[in-house]
Scaffold this motif. Structure first.
Motif, PDB file in Angstrom:
ATOM      1  N   LEU A   4       0.838  -1.188   0.000  1.00  0.00           N
ATOM      2  CA  LEU A   4       0.000   0.000   0.000  1.00  0.00           C
ATOM      3  C   LEU A   4       0.876   1.243   0.000  1.00  0.00           C
ATOM      4  N   VAL A   5       0.489   2.211  -0.809  1.00  0.00           N
ATOM      5  CA  VAL A   5       1.244   3.455  -0.900  1.00  0.00           C
ATOM      6  C   VAL A   5       0.292   4.630  -0.722  1.00  0.00           C
ATOM      7  N   PRO A 103     -10.427 -18.081   4.179  1.00  0.00           N
ATOM      8  CA  PRO A 103     -11.661 -18.885   4.274  1.00  0.00           C
ATOM      9  C   PRO A 103     -11.861 -19.503   5.657  1.00  0.00           C
ATOM     10  N   ARG A 104     -10.768 -19.711   6.379  1.00  0.00           N
ATOM     11  CA  ARG A 104     -10.885 -20.279   7.728  1.00  0.00           C
ATOM     12  C   ARG A 104     -11.120 -19.211   8.786  1.00  0.00           C
ATOM     13  N   GLY A 105     -11.161 -17.958   8.369  1.00  0.00           N
ATOM     14  CA  GLY A 105     -11.487 -16.900   9.310  1.00  0.00           C
ATOM     15  C   GLY A 105     -10.298 -16.155   9.889  1.00  0.00           C
ATOM     16  N   THR A 106      -9.096 -16.533   9.491  1.00  0.00           N
ATOM     17  CA  THR A 106      -7.916 -15.830   9.989  1.00  0.00           C
ATOM     18  C   THR A 106      -7.839 -14.448   9.350  1.00  0.00           C
ATOM     19  N   ILE A 107      -7.651 -13.444  10.187  1.00  0.00           N
ATOM     20  CA  ILE A 107      -7.575 -12.072   9.700  1.00  0.00           C
ATOM     21  C   ILE A 107      -6.117 -11.654   9.596  1.00  0.00           C
ATOM     22  N   TYR A 108      -5.773 -11.056   8.488  1.00  0.00           N
ATOM     23  CA  TYR A 108      -4.435 -10.498   8.345  1.00  0.00           C
ATOM     24  C   TYR A 108      -4.570  -9.132   7.687  1.00  0.00           C
ATOM     25  N   GLN A 109      -3.549  -8.321   7.845  1.00  0.00           N
ATOM     26  CA  GLN A 109      -3.658  -6.945   7.363  1.00  0.00           C
ATOM     27  C   GLN A 109      -2.326  -6.440   6.832  1.00  0.00           C
ATOM     28  N   TYR A 110      -2.440  -5.397   6.045  1.00  0.00           N
ATOM     29  CA  TYR A 110      -1.278  -4.721   5.484  1.00  0.00           C
ATOM     30  C   TYR A 110      -1.362  -3.235   5.811  1.00  0.00           C
ATOM     31  N   TRP A 111      -0.186  -2.630   5.932  1.00  0.00           N
ATOM     32  CA  TRP A 111      -0.093  -1.200   6.223  1.00  0.00           C
ATOM     33  C   TRP A 111       0.760  -0.513   5.165  1.00  0.00           C
ATOM     34  N   GLY A 112       0.417   0.731   4.879  1.00  0.00           N
ATOM     35  CA  GLY A 112       1.293   1.561   4.085  1.00  0.00           C
ATOM     36  C   GLY A 112       2.361   2.175   4.982  1.00  0.00           C
ATOM     37  N   ARG A 113       3.244   2.964   4.384  1.00  0.00           N
ATOM     38  CA  ARG A 113       4.324   3.572   5.158  1.00  0.00           C
ATOM     39  C   ARG A 113       3.925   4.897   5.785  1.00  0.00           C
ATOM     40  N   GLY A 114       2.781   5.423   5.387  1.00  0.00           N
ATOM     41  CA  GLY A 114       2.290   6.647   5.999  1.00  0.00           C
ATOM     42  C   GLY A 114       2.603   7.903   5.206  1.00  0.00           C
ATOM     43  N   THR A 115       1.765   8.910   5.423  1.00  0.00           N
ATOM     44  CA  THR A 115       1.983  10.220   4.817  1.00  0.00           C
ATOM     45  C   THR A 115       1.696  11.283   5.882  1.00  0.00           C
ATOM     46  N   GLN A 116       2.547  12.276   5.951  1.00  0.00           N
ATOM     47  CA  GLN A 116       2.442  13.294   6.999  1.00  0.00           C
ATOM     48  C   GLN A 116       1.406  14.346   6.631  1.00  0.00           C
TER      49      GLN A 116
END
Length: 121
Positions: A4-5, A103-116
């Motif tokens: 993610l950007v 499909p088994r319900g495990t949640i995972y996530q991604y983050w961007g590096r941020g913007t000021q």
């Protein structure tokens, strides 16, 4: 893997507006079940500013409700945050977040590096 950007941050004066955009530089956000924008001020925990589900249900922090609008476009693989009537307390690093579920319900996530985002007169 999803990269993610964020873009669109900057320095503005109070009551001005900014539009943040989050794009998937690699991978796709189309299968995410929720996207969000978080804000972090130095020394504090990252806090949710706004989120939107795949069904386009939006949720906002009380401090930004009525001023900020989150929107997603799966065709463009982007999630935007329109910020109006900005206040000094909106200052911080804004991070884009994408949540997925297996499909088994495990949640995972991604983050961007941020913007000021800095709001100051």
């Amino acid at each position: 893997q999803v990269q993610l950007v964020e873009s669109g941050g900057g320095l503005v004066q109070p009551v001005e507006s900014l539009r943040l955009s989050c794009a998937a530089a690699s991978g796709s956000i189309a299968s995410s079940y929720a996207m969000g924008w978080y804000r972090q001020v130095l020394g504090n925990a990252r806090e949710l500013v706004a989120s939107i589900t795949r069904e386009s249900i939006a949720n906002y922090a009380a401090s930004v409700k009525g001023r900020f609008t989150i929107s997603g476009d799966n065709t463009k693989n982007t999630v935007d945050l329109q910020m109006n009537s900005l206040k000094p307390e909106d200052t911080g690093v804004y991070y884009c977040n994408a949540k997925f579920q297996t499909p088994r319900g495990t949640i995972y996530q991604y983050w961007g590096r941020g913007t000021q985002v800095s709001v100051s007169s």
